[in-house]
Design a protein around this motif. Structure first.
Motif, short mmCIF file in Angstrom:
data_model
loop_
_atom_site.label_atom_id
_atom_site.label_comp_id
_atom_site.label_asym_id
_atom_site.label_seq_id
_atom_site.Cartn_x
_atom_site.Cartn_y
_atom_site.Cartn_z
N SER A 137 -30.34 -45.17 0.24
CA SER A 137 -29.66 -45.10 1.54
C SER A 137 -28.28 -44.50 1.45
CB SER A 137 -29.55 -46.50 2.15
OG SER A 137 -30.81 -47.11 2.29
N LEU A 138 -27.78 -44.29 0.22
CA LEU A 138 -26.39 -43.87 0.04
C LEU A 138 -26.26 -42.44 -0.47
CD1 LEU A 138 -24.91 -47.11 -1.61
CD2 LEU A 138 -24.93 -46.47 0.80
N ALA A 139 -27.32 -41.65 -0.36
CA ALA A 139 -27.28 -40.30 -0.91
C ALA A 139 -26.13 -39.47 -0.34
CB ALA A 139 -28.61 -39.60 -0.66
N GLN A 140 -25.75 -39.73 0.89
CA GLN A 140 -24.73 -38.90 1.53
C GLN A 140 -23.34 -39.07 0.92
OE1 GLN A 140 -23.49 -40.60 5.63
NE2 GLN A 140 -25.55 -41.44 5.28
N ILE A 141 -23.12 -40.12 0.13
CA ILE A 141 -21.79 -40.29 -0.46
C ILE A 141 -21.58 -39.40 -1.68
CG2 ILE A 141 -21.77 -42.70 0.28
CD1 ILE A 141 -21.83 -43.39 -2.76
N ARG A 142 -22.64 -38.73 -2.17
CA ARG A 142 -22.50 -37.89 -3.36
C ARG A 142 -21.38 -36.86 -3.16
NH1 ARG A 142 -26.43 -34.51 -4.40
NH2 ARG A 142 -26.29 -34.53 -6.67
N GLY A 143 -20.55 -36.75 -4.18
CA GLY A 143 -19.46 -35.78 -4.13
C GLY A 143 -18.17 -36.29 -3.52
N THR A 144 -18.19 -37.46 -2.88
CA THR A 144 -16.95 -38.01 -2.34
C THR A 144 -16.12 -38.64 -3.47
OG1 THR A 144 -18.01 -40.13 -1.82
CG2 THR A 144 -17.99 -38.44 -0.10
N ARG A 145 -14.84 -38.85 -3.19
CA ARG A 145 -13.93 -39.37 -4.21
C ARG A 145 -13.30 -40.68 -3.77
NH1 ARG A 145 -10.92 -35.03 -7.89
NH2 ARG A 145 -12.62 -33.54 -8.18
N THR A 146 -13.11 -41.56 -4.73
CA THR A 146 -12.49 -42.86 -4.45
C THR A 146 -10.99 -42.70 -4.26
OG1 THR A 146 -14.18 -43.97 -5.77
CG2 THR A 146 -12.14 -45.19 -5.37
N GLU A 147 -10.46 -43.36 -3.25
CA GLU A 147 -9.02 -43.31 -2.95
C GLU A 147 -8.31 -44.44 -3.69
OE1 GLU A 147 -8.61 -43.62 1.25
OE2 GLU A 147 -9.57 -41.70 1.67
N ALA A 148 -7.22 -44.09 -4.37
CA ALA A 148 -6.43 -45.09 -5.10
C ALA A 148 -5.08 -45.30 -4.43
CB ALA A 148 -6.24 -44.66 -6.55
N ASP A 149 -4.50 -46.48 -4.68
CA ASP A 149 -3.21 -46.84 -4.08
C ASP A 149 -2.05 -46.73 -5.06
OD1 ASP A 149 -4.35 -47.88 -1.50
OD2 ASP A 149 -5.32 -49.27 -2.88
N VAL A 150 -2.31 -47.12 -6.32
CA VAL A 150 -1.24 -47.19 -7.32
C VAL A 150 -1.79 -46.65 -8.64
CG1 VAL A 150 -0.21 -49.21 -6.21
CG2 VAL A 150 -1.85 -49.53 -8.07
N ALA A 151 -0.89 -46.44 -9.60
CA ALA A 151 -1.29 -45.97 -10.92
C ALA A 151 -0.85 -46.96 -11.99
CB ALA A 151 -0.70 -44.60 -11.21
N MET A 152 -1.65 -47.05 -13.05
CA MET A 152 -1.31 -47.82 -14.24
C MET A 152 -1.38 -46.88 -15.43
SD MET A 152 -3.13 -51.25 -15.83
CE MET A 152 -2.61 -52.29 -14.47
N LEU A 153 -0.36 -46.90 -16.27
CA LEU A 153 -0.35 -46.03 -17.43
C LEU A 153 -1.10 -46.68 -18.59
CD1 LEU A 153 3.23 -44.47 -17.55
CD2 LEU A 153 1.25 -43.86 -16.15
N TRP A 154 -1.91 -45.86 -19.26
CA TRP A 154 -2.65 -46.33 -20.43
C TRP A 154 -2.78 -45.18 -21.42
CZ3 TRP A 154 -3.75 -50.74 -22.58
CH2 TRP A 154 -4.64 -50.77 -23.65
N ASP A 155 -2.64 -45.50 -22.71
CA ASP A 155 -2.75 -44.49 -23.75
C ASP A 155 -3.39 -45.11 -24.97
OD1 ASP A 155 -2.40 -42.15 -25.25
OD2 ASP A 155 -0.43 -42.79 -25.96
#
Length: 673
Positions: free
Chosen positions: A389-407
């Motif tokens: 039922s969710l085929a139409q979401i293909r190619g969309t991107r998740t929206e983020a609010d903040v960033a966390m640094l990792w290395d």
């Protein structure tokens, strides 16, 4: 150019590792019938099949794989075809025993498990190239082929080998990296303890020594081991690109920070055509759905924000932890759709049919030992319908609010011996900061310390012991230009060679934080400190304290007891248009919430107090529209506010105002407009 999505797949990926060689061929037709019933769209094939494909040196048997791929194609199932280079056959090791890896203690592993590979071994590399070439020549344009799957879970369970072949390879790597042996001596600080080298031939891997060895050497060996595995991946990838043009190539990552610590996925993410990931819940009593969200966010970030694919997880319990509980009813769908919310283009499993023999026979599967008369099978079929039922979401991107640094390099360096306190755990701090942001209903992107951070109102640095000057300059520019930064203790201490930055700590962050640290003062087990604010607020810390001297920063919370009593515990520094926070002790959950609450105010991020705890809300947006995922991990029905009306895709119902999300359920709304 290769595709960045599985070729020929028009729906979300749903299926699992398919190992039909474990079963009589008569079972295959039953398998594909059940795949159609469950809505399976793709399976992974051939990952551990080298011994069947090449039963004796140079003699190949592709007949069974020809029949299998034909059967899958005829039934509309796409194939993620593996190169079986994670599991060389017994005959290979009989001929080339030196291809088995050697530990730092000098013990050579034996054949009989998986991934027992010295990645520097020339015979292994040649054999891997040959079997990959044969597969690509035969199946490179097969109509069932959706993508190529190289090797399996690089770095698990062995990443580094310490044999003589690796020693020679390490010397070549050092010469390429540094140019001269004097540059190595300078980077490693070999003047200490008289470790200076006169030529590259004197350098060995960091094998067992009477006491702690050179930490910079150990750090470089981790880099070398990672780069060597990546060399082998690139070799196979390039063969596949040449012989199977246009078909994407991947290898399955394990980005969950508790499951693989030997691979720099920032570097690997640049080499694959599609980022894929394996994720398994660690059932240690913590909230497993938070770790799941964190792993999915990290995987999406490694993909540069692009859609990625969950290539393995479990339908229910695994079999390799001390205790392996089953998943609760509905949990498999929540886990699967939680990954999809955070960017995955489907949900794949290990494995399709549960094994009767071998080490993983008690690992759950899509078709359990009990067959189709089981709860797991019924939930598999239901999940297949949901994903359809969710085929139409293909190619969309998740929206983020903040960033966390990792290395990963910083994590490797932090984990070496003889740090100020073995109780300080970089991953624990990352988990703790992430959980606080999760509980404030903020979606997190992870970022490399030198990445462009300008789009994020808030950047969190939970533990970044190793930080280059470029990363420090990047964070200063971020704050000066209006960003809000939060840094936890023991960050910015050393450069890329594990050398302490010149001057007072934290060398790479002194200016942006507006302070210096005169001395670390780790706490003993069981010791705690109180920190108090001018408003009378009190927080608790453990593990770590510091003697902090403000150099422009204001004190927000102060140590109330312990050796550091009267000294700043939490500071805030206005720099340019932005603000930088620093916390010099390990705060608990309440303390982190108070700290990040203040920082979120500085960042002007609107609070989300109208969402219940453990009900996560994530958005995916793209050309096809905007989609809101609501995942209810609680046993209570919830309601999620909607900015606009929309259509719930799993039920087909129209919804507006407040979206009902039953206990344990998931809802996906395509928002109007």
């Amino acid at each position: 150019m290769p595709e960045t999505t599985p070729r020929g797949l028009t729906r979300l990926a749903f299926g699992g590792d398919y190992n039909p060689e474990q079963w009589p061929e008569s079972v295959w037709h039953e398998d594909v019938r059940l795949m159609r019933e469950a809505g399976v769209t793709m399976v992974s094939v051939g990952i551990f099949s080298w011994a069947l494909l090449e039963p004796t040196p140079g003699a190949y048997d592709f007949g069974w794989l020809d029949r299998l791929l034909g059967l899958l194609h005829d039934n509309g199932v796409r194939v993620d075809l593996g190169t079986p280079t994670v599991a060389p056959p017994a005959w290979f090791y009989r001929t080339h025993p030196e291809a088995l890896p050697v530990t730092a203690e000098g013990v050579r592993y034996e054949f009989g498990s998986r991934a027992a590979i010295c990645h520097s071994n020339a015979d292994y590399r040649a054999a891997a190239a040959t079997i990959t070439t044969r597969l690509a020549e035969r199946y490179g344009d097969h109509p069932a082929l959706a993508m190529w799957h190289v090797h399996n879970e690089y770095g698990v369970p062995v990443s580094a080998c310490y044999c003589d072949s690796c020693a020679a390879h390490f010397r070549r790597w050092l010469e390429t990296t540094y140019g001269t042996v004097d540059a190595v001596n300078d980077a490693w600080g070999t003047a200490f303890w008289g470790q200076r080298y006169a030529d590259f031939g004197q350098i060995n891997p960091p094998r067992l020594t009477p006491t702690v060895g050179n930490p910079a050497q150990a750090l470089d060996y981790k880099r070398f081991a990672d780069a060597t595995m990546r060399e082998n991946f690139v070799m196979e990838r390039d063969i596949l690109h040449r012989l199977s043009p246009g078909v994407p190539v991947t290898t399955n990552f394990m980005t969950a920070l508790s499951q693989c610590d030997s691979v720099d996925y920032w570097a690997w993410g640049r080499e694959v055509d599609i980022v894929t990931n394996d994720h398994y819940l660690i059932t240690d009593g913590r909230r497993t759905h938070v770790n799941l969200a964190m792993a999915a966010d990290l995987t999406r970030s490694v993909a540069g924000g692009a859609p990625w694919l969950l290539l393995e997880h479990s339908t229910s319990g695994v079999n390799w932890q001390p205790r392996n509980p089953a998943k609760a009813p509905g949990q498999m769908a929540r886990n699967s759709l939680g990954h999809v919310a955070r960017g995955s283009e489907g949900a794949m499993f290990f494995q399709w049919r549960q094994s009767r023999r071998g080490a993983e026979k008690f690992h759950s599967a899509m078709v359990p030992h009990g067959g189709t008369e089981t709860r797991v099978w019924r939930e598999v079929v239901e999940l297949g319908s949901c994903l359809g039922s969710l085929a139409q979401i293909r190619g969309t991107r998740t929206e983020a609010d903040v960033a966390m640094l990792w290395d990963w390099h910083s994590w490797w360096a932090q984990s070496l011996a003889w740090r100020p306190s073995e109780d300080h755990d970089a991953r624990e701090r990352a988990d703790a900061f992430y959980e606080t942001l999760y509980d404030r209903h903020l979606t997190v992107d992870f970022a490399h310390p030198e990445a462009d951070l300008s789009s994020y109102p808030l950047v969190v640095v939970p533990a970044l012991y190793l930080m280059t000057r470029a990363a420090g300059d990047n964070l200063r520019a971020y704050v000066e230009n209006g960003g809000t930064l939060v840094v936890s203790y023991f960050s910015g201490i050393v450069d890329e060679h594990d050398a302490v930055h010149e001057g007072s700590c934290p060398g790479a962050l002194r200016d942006v934080l507006g302070l210096t640290v005169e001395e670390f003062s780790p706490l003993l087990p069981g010791e705690r400190v109180r920190v108090t604010g001018p408003d009378g607020s009190e927080l608790g810390g453990d593990v770590w304290t510091e003697f902090v001297v403000p150099r422009g920063a204001e004190t927000v919370w102060t140590y109330a007891d312990g050796l550091t009593a009267g000294h700043p515990a939490v500071t805030r520094h206005r720099l340019g248009e932005g603000t930088a926070w620093y916390v010099s002790t390990r705060l608990g959950a309440d303390g982190l919430d108070a700290l990040l609450g203040r920082a979120i105010e500085d960042a002007r991020i609107a609070p989300r107090t109208d969402l219940p705890r453990d009900v996560e809300v994530v958005r995916r947006t793209g050309a096809s529209g905007s989609y809101l995922f609501a995942v209810n991990h609680t046993v209570t029905d919830a309601k999620v506010p909607l900015d606009t009306a929309g259509t719930e895709l799993l039920t087909g119902e129209r919804t507006a105002g407040r979206l009902p999300v039953p206990a344990g359920a998931v809802r996906v709304v395509r928002l109007d407009g």
